[in-house]
Design an enzyme around this catalytic site. Structure first.
Site, PDB file in Angstrom:
ATOM      1  N   LYS A  10      -2.130  -0.811 -19.118  1.00 51.40           N
ATOM      2  CA  LYS A  10      -1.624   0.545 -18.935  1.00 51.40           C
ATOM      3  C   LYS A  10      -1.580   1.317 -20.258  1.00 51.40           C
ATOM      4  CE  LYS A  10       1.018  -0.606 -14.801  1.00 51.40           C
ATOM      5  NZ  LYS A  10       2.351  -0.520 -14.167  1.00 51.40           N
ATOM      6  N   TYR A  50      -2.266   4.356  -5.988  1.00 53.10           N
ATOM      7  CA  TYR A  50      -0.845   4.262  -5.652  1.00 53.10           C
ATOM      8  C   TYR A  50      -0.512   4.988  -4.344  1.00 53.10           C
ATOM      9  CZ  TYR A  50      -0.071   2.452 -10.381  1.00 53.10           C
ATOM     10  OH  TYR A  50      -0.091   1.692 -11.527  1.00 53.10           O
ATOM     11  N   PHE A  58       9.476   8.603  -7.305  1.00 52.60           N
ATOM     12  CA  PHE A  58       8.950   8.269  -8.625  1.00 52.60           C
ATOM     13  C   PHE A  58       7.445   8.502  -8.760  1.00 52.60           C
ATOM     14  CE2 PHE A  58       8.936   4.282  -6.187  1.00 52.60           C
ATOM     15  CZ  PHE A  58       7.604   3.878  -6.325  1.00 52.60           C
ATOM     16  N   ARG A  86      -0.505 -12.452 -11.522  1.00 46.45           N
ATOM     17  CA  ARG A  86       0.847 -11.937 -11.253  1.00 46.45           C
ATOM     18  C   ARG A  86       1.887 -12.755 -12.033  1.00 46.45           C
ATOM     19  NH1 ARG A  86       1.641  -7.194  -8.617  1.00 46.45           N
ATOM     20  NH2 ARG A  86       3.461  -8.046  -7.598  1.00 46.45           N
ATOM     21  N   THR A  92       8.018  -7.056 -12.643  1.00 50.19           N
ATOM     22  CA  THR A  92       7.673  -5.655 -12.912  1.00 50.19           C
ATOM     23  C   THR A  92       8.693  -4.946 -13.793  1.00 50.19           C
ATOM     24  OG1 THR A  92       8.673  -4.949 -10.827  1.00 50.19           O
ATOM     25  CG2 THR A  92       6.299  -5.367 -10.817  1.00 50.19           C
ATOM     26  N   ARG A 103       4.689  -8.983 -19.679  1.00 47.81           N
ATOM     27  CA  ARG A 103       5.749  -7.959 -19.651  1.00 47.81           C
ATOM     28  C   ARG A 103       6.989  -8.427 -20.395  1.00 47.81           C
ATOM     29  NH1 ARG A 103       4.382  -7.140 -13.439  1.00 47.81           N
ATOM     30  NH2 ARG A 103       2.865  -5.454 -13.581  1.00 47.81           N
ATOM     31  N   ASN A 117       5.388  -0.669 -17.862  1.00 44.15           N
ATOM     32  CA  ASN A 117       5.461  -2.135 -17.903  1.00 44.15           C
ATOM     33  C   ASN A 117       4.156  -2.819 -18.289  1.00 44.15           C
ATOM     34  OD1 ASN A 117       4.086  -1.830 -15.519  1.00 44.15           O
ATOM     35  ND2 ASN A 117       5.616  -2.824 -14.236  1.00 44.15           N
ATOM     36  N   HIS A 120      -0.865  -3.850 -14.867  1.00 43.63           N
ATOM     37  CA  HIS A 120      -0.882  -3.887 -13.400  1.00 43.63           C
ATOM     38  C   HIS A 120      -1.788  -5.036 -12.987  1.00 43.63           C
ATOM     39  CE1 HIS A 120      -1.537  -2.831  -9.194  1.00 43.63           C
ATOM     40  NE2 HIS A 120      -2.811  -3.080  -9.442  1.00 43.63           N
ATOM     41  N   GLU A 131      -8.559  -2.013  -4.768  1.00 42.20           N
ATOM     42  CA  GLU A 131      -8.365  -1.501  -6.117  1.00 42.20           C
ATOM     43  C   GLU A 131      -9.628  -1.628  -6.970  1.00 42.20           C
ATOM     44  OE1 GLU A 131      -4.861  -3.543  -7.495  1.00 42.20           O
ATOM     45  OE2 GLU A 131      -3.567  -2.427  -6.113  1.00 42.20           O
TER      46      GLU A 131
END
Length: 143
Positions: A10, A50, A58, A86, A92, A103, A117, A120, A131
């Site tokens: 990110k 998203y 948000f 993951r 998250t 993270r 964070n 992804h 995705e």
């Protein structure tokens, strides 16, 4: 079972110069980087990515944060890599993410009201396929 998944480094991680360390962790885990693209995400890409959050309060802040600068889109391949990525990424919430996770080691709450964070990772084979198609049009997901 060899899978493919999408990971996004990110904008907060890219701006802080963490991309190399994150990629090194993915490769150290034994996963293969199949494709990689540095780009500034567009509102259209993010709205599609998203889409399930479009009606949530948000959403606007999330799109603004994710389009705030360059990010790195990656297709990751490996045995059970969706689950593995993951786990490697961690919770998250960067404040409570376990040390040793991406993270947990690199993320924190900056008090912006938007969770920044670091990374992804797709959460399921269906999400990974969808995705990958958004970020790498025409690419075979391998799932």
């Amino acid at each position: 079972m060899v899978e493919r998944t999408l990971a996004l480094v990110k904008p907060d991680a890219y701006a802080r110069g963490l991309t190399g360390q994150i990629l090194a962790r993915i490769e150290a885990k034994g996963y293969k980087l199949v494709a990689l693209s540095v780009l500034t995400p567009t509102s259209e890409q993010l709205s599609e990515h998203y889409a399930e959050h479009a009606e949530k309060p948000f959403f606007g802040g999330l799109v603004q944060y994710m389009s705030s600068g360059p990010a790195v889109a990656i297709i990751v391949e490996g045995h059970r890599c969706i689950e593995g990525m993951r786990t490697l990424a961690g919770s998250t919430d960067p404040t409570t993410a376990a040390p040793g996770t991406i993270r947990g080691d690199f993320g924190r709450d900056w008090g912006t009201g938007t969770i920044e964070n670091i990374i992804h990772c797709s959460d399921s084979p269906a999400a990974a396929k969808r995705e990958i198609g958004i970020w790498f049009p025409g690419e075979n997901s391998g799932n």
